[in-house]
Design a protein around this motif. Structure first.
Motif, short mmCIF file in Angstrom:
data_model
loop_
_atom_site.label_atom_id
_atom_site.label_comp_id
_atom_site.label_asym_id
_atom_site.label_seq_id
_atom_site.Cartn_x
_atom_site.Cartn_y
_atom_site.Cartn_z
N PRO A 86 24.45 108.40 3.25
CA PRO A 86 23.21 107.82 2.70
C PRO A 86 23.39 107.33 1.27
O PRO A 86 24.45 107.49 0.67
CB PRO A 86 22.22 109.00 2.76
CG PRO A 86 22.77 109.89 3.81
CD PRO A 86 24.26 109.76 3.73
N LYS A 87 22.33 106.79 0.69
CA LYS A 87 22.41 106.15 -0.62
C LYS A 87 22.98 107.05 -1.70
O LYS A 87 23.65 106.58 -2.62
CB LYS A 87 21.03 105.63 -1.03
CG LYS A 87 20.55 104.45 -0.21
CD LYS A 87 19.21 103.95 -0.70
CE LYS A 87 18.76 102.75 0.13
NZ LYS A 87 17.44 102.25 -0.33
N SER A 88 22.71 108.35 -1.62
CA SER A 88 23.21 109.27 -2.65
C SER A 88 24.72 109.41 -2.58
O SER A 88 25.35 109.93 -3.49
CB SER A 88 22.57 110.65 -2.48
OG SER A 88 22.83 111.16 -1.18
N MET B 177 29.26 120.09 7.59
CA MET B 177 30.40 119.22 7.32
C MET B 177 30.39 118.64 5.91
O MET B 177 31.13 117.72 5.61
CB MET B 177 30.48 118.10 8.36
CG MET B 177 30.96 118.56 9.73
SD MET B 177 32.58 119.36 9.71
CE MET B 177 33.64 117.97 9.29
N LEU B 178 29.54 119.16 5.04
CA LEU B 178 29.63 118.79 3.64
C LEU B 178 30.98 119.23 3.08
O LEU B 178 31.51 120.26 3.49
CB LEU B 178 28.52 119.50 2.84
CG LEU B 178 27.08 118.97 3.00
CD1 LEU B 178 26.10 119.95 2.36
CD2 LEU B 178 26.95 117.60 2.36
N PRO B 179 31.61 118.52 2.16
CA PRO B 179 31.14 117.28 1.54
C PRO B 179 31.56 116.01 2.28
O PRO B 179 31.25 114.92 1.84
CB PRO B 179 31.84 117.34 0.18
CG PRO B 179 33.16 117.96 0.48
CD PRO B 179 32.87 118.99 1.54
N THR B 180 32.28 116.16 3.40
CA THR B 180 32.75 114.99 4.15
C THR B 180 31.58 114.17 4.67
O THR B 180 31.60 112.94 4.60
CB THR B 180 33.64 115.42 5.32
OG1 THR B 180 34.69 116.25 4.83
CG2 THR B 180 34.24 114.22 6.03
N ALA B 181 30.60 114.85 5.21
CA ALA B 181 29.44 114.17 5.77
C ALA B 181 28.17 114.75 5.17
O ALA B 181 27.88 115.92 5.37
CB ALA B 181 29.42 114.31 7.29
N GLU B 182 27.47 113.91 4.42
CA GLU B 182 26.16 114.32 3.92
C GLU B 182 25.26 114.56 5.12
O GLU B 182 25.43 113.99 6.20
CB GLU B 182 25.60 113.22 3.02
CG GLU B 182 24.18 113.45 2.55
CD GLU B 182 24.05 114.58 1.53
OE1 GLU B 182 23.02 114.63 0.85
OE2 GLU B 182 24.97 115.40 1.41
N GLN B 183 24.28 115.46 4.98
CA GLN B 183 23.39 115.76 6.07
C GLN B 183 22.72 114.48 6.59
O GLN B 183 22.28 113.65 5.81
CB GLN B 183 22.32 116.76 5.62
CG GLN B 183 22.91 118.12 5.23
CD GLN B 183 21.85 119.09 4.80
OE1 GLN B 183 20.99 119.46 5.59
NE2 GLN B 183 21.90 119.53 3.55
N ARG B 184 22.72 114.34 7.91
CA ARG B 184 22.16 113.19 8.60
C ARG B 184 22.92 111.91 8.31
O ARG B 184 22.36 110.80 8.36
CB ARG B 184 20.65 113.03 8.29
CG ARG B 184 19.83 114.21 8.74
CD ARG B 184 18.34 114.01 8.51
NE ARG B 184 17.82 112.93 9.35
CZ ARG B 184 17.55 113.03 10.65
NH1 ARG B 184 17.77 114.17 11.28
NH2 ARG B 184 17.09 112.01 11.32
N SER B 185 24.22 112.04 8.04
CA SER B 185 25.08 110.86 7.92
C SER B 185 25.28 110.22 9.29
O SER B 185 25.34 110.92 10.30
CB SER B 185 26.44 111.24 7.35
OG SER B 185 26.34 111.67 6.02
N PHE B 186 25.43 108.91 9.31
CA PHE B 186 25.82 108.22 10.54
C PHE B 186 27.34 108.27 10.68
O PHE B 186 28.06 108.30 9.68
CB PHE B 186 25.35 106.77 10.53
CG PHE B 186 23.86 106.63 10.64
CD1 PHE B 186 23.24 106.71 11.88
CD2 PHE B 186 23.07 106.41 9.51
CE1 PHE B 186 21.86 106.59 11.99
CE2 PHE B 186 21.70 106.29 9.61
CZ PHE B 186 21.09 106.38 10.85
#
Length: 210
Positions: free
Chosen positions: A201-203, A41-50
């Motif tokens: 995440p922070k990035s 699901m990048l770029p909508t959801a970074e890996q391990r996004s909540f």
């Protein structure tokens, strides 16, 4: 008199405590949270996004273009997160890496290239803005060059018609996603929740509303 005040005070505390737990329980059941796994699901959801989702939404509303959903493709899997791009009765086709819905080309506008970390490798991918229906737009990933899983997808998908009460779903990272191109359209009854937004995440410190 003092005893009456104390009783009223105790009653107020009990009510506040009860309402607090009622709200917490309601939120947990109606607005559950989860975590997006993998790069599909990048770029909508970074890996391990909540993410925060809403239960029972599709008991009252029909799934629509661009909705991000959590569903079970079969009884054995733990659930997948994908985006709806095809509704019942639609024809879906991919030609030269471009999505066609009902024989209409879904327009992409190139935004920029960005470095992503996929499977512990840094890869430059191109972000596109895709407009699928009226004012519904979202970002997807494509790569004209690239390597590894980002180029493992076929650049074509033969035309199919989405059956009644089924939906065609794709990952936003089109070259690195297992979706309806692999397992076909999904049943409406397999859809568990509509995802409202992701917390990255922070990035990627931002909120991505859906």
């Amino acid at each position: 008199m003092n005893q009456d005040k104390q009783e009223k005070s105790d009653l107020l505390v009990l009510k506040v405590f009860s309402y607090f737990w009622l709200i917490i329980i309601s939120l947990l059941f109606i607005f559950p949270y989860g975590r997006s796994e993998g790069p599909s699901m990048l770029p909508t959801a970074e890996q391990r996004s909540f993410y925060i989702s809403i239960n029972y939404y599709y008991n009252f509303f029909e799934p629509n273009y661009g909705d991000i959903i959590w569903f079970n493709k079969d009884k054995k899997d733990d659930g997948l997160v994908k985006r709806i791009v095809g509704l019942p009765g639609d024809t879906i086709q991919i030609i030269d890496n471009t999505l066609y819905v009902n024989d209409q080309k879904i327009n992409n506008i190139k935004i920029k290239k960005k470095l992503f970390n996929i499977e512990e490798k840094n890869i430059f991918l191109t972000i596109y803005k895709e407009k699928i229906h009226k004012n519904k737009t979202y970002n997807i990933l494509k790569n004209e060059f690239g390597s590894d899983c980002v180029n493992s997808r076929m650049d074509a998908f033969e035309k199919i018609r989405v059956p009644k009460n089924h939906y065609f779903v794709l990952g936003d990272n089109r070259y690195c996603s297992s979706d309806s191109r692999d397992f076909g359209p999904i049943k409406k009854t397999s859809i568990n929740e509509k995802i409202l937004f992701f917390y990255k995440p922070k990035s990627y410190q931002s909120w991505d509303w859906e």
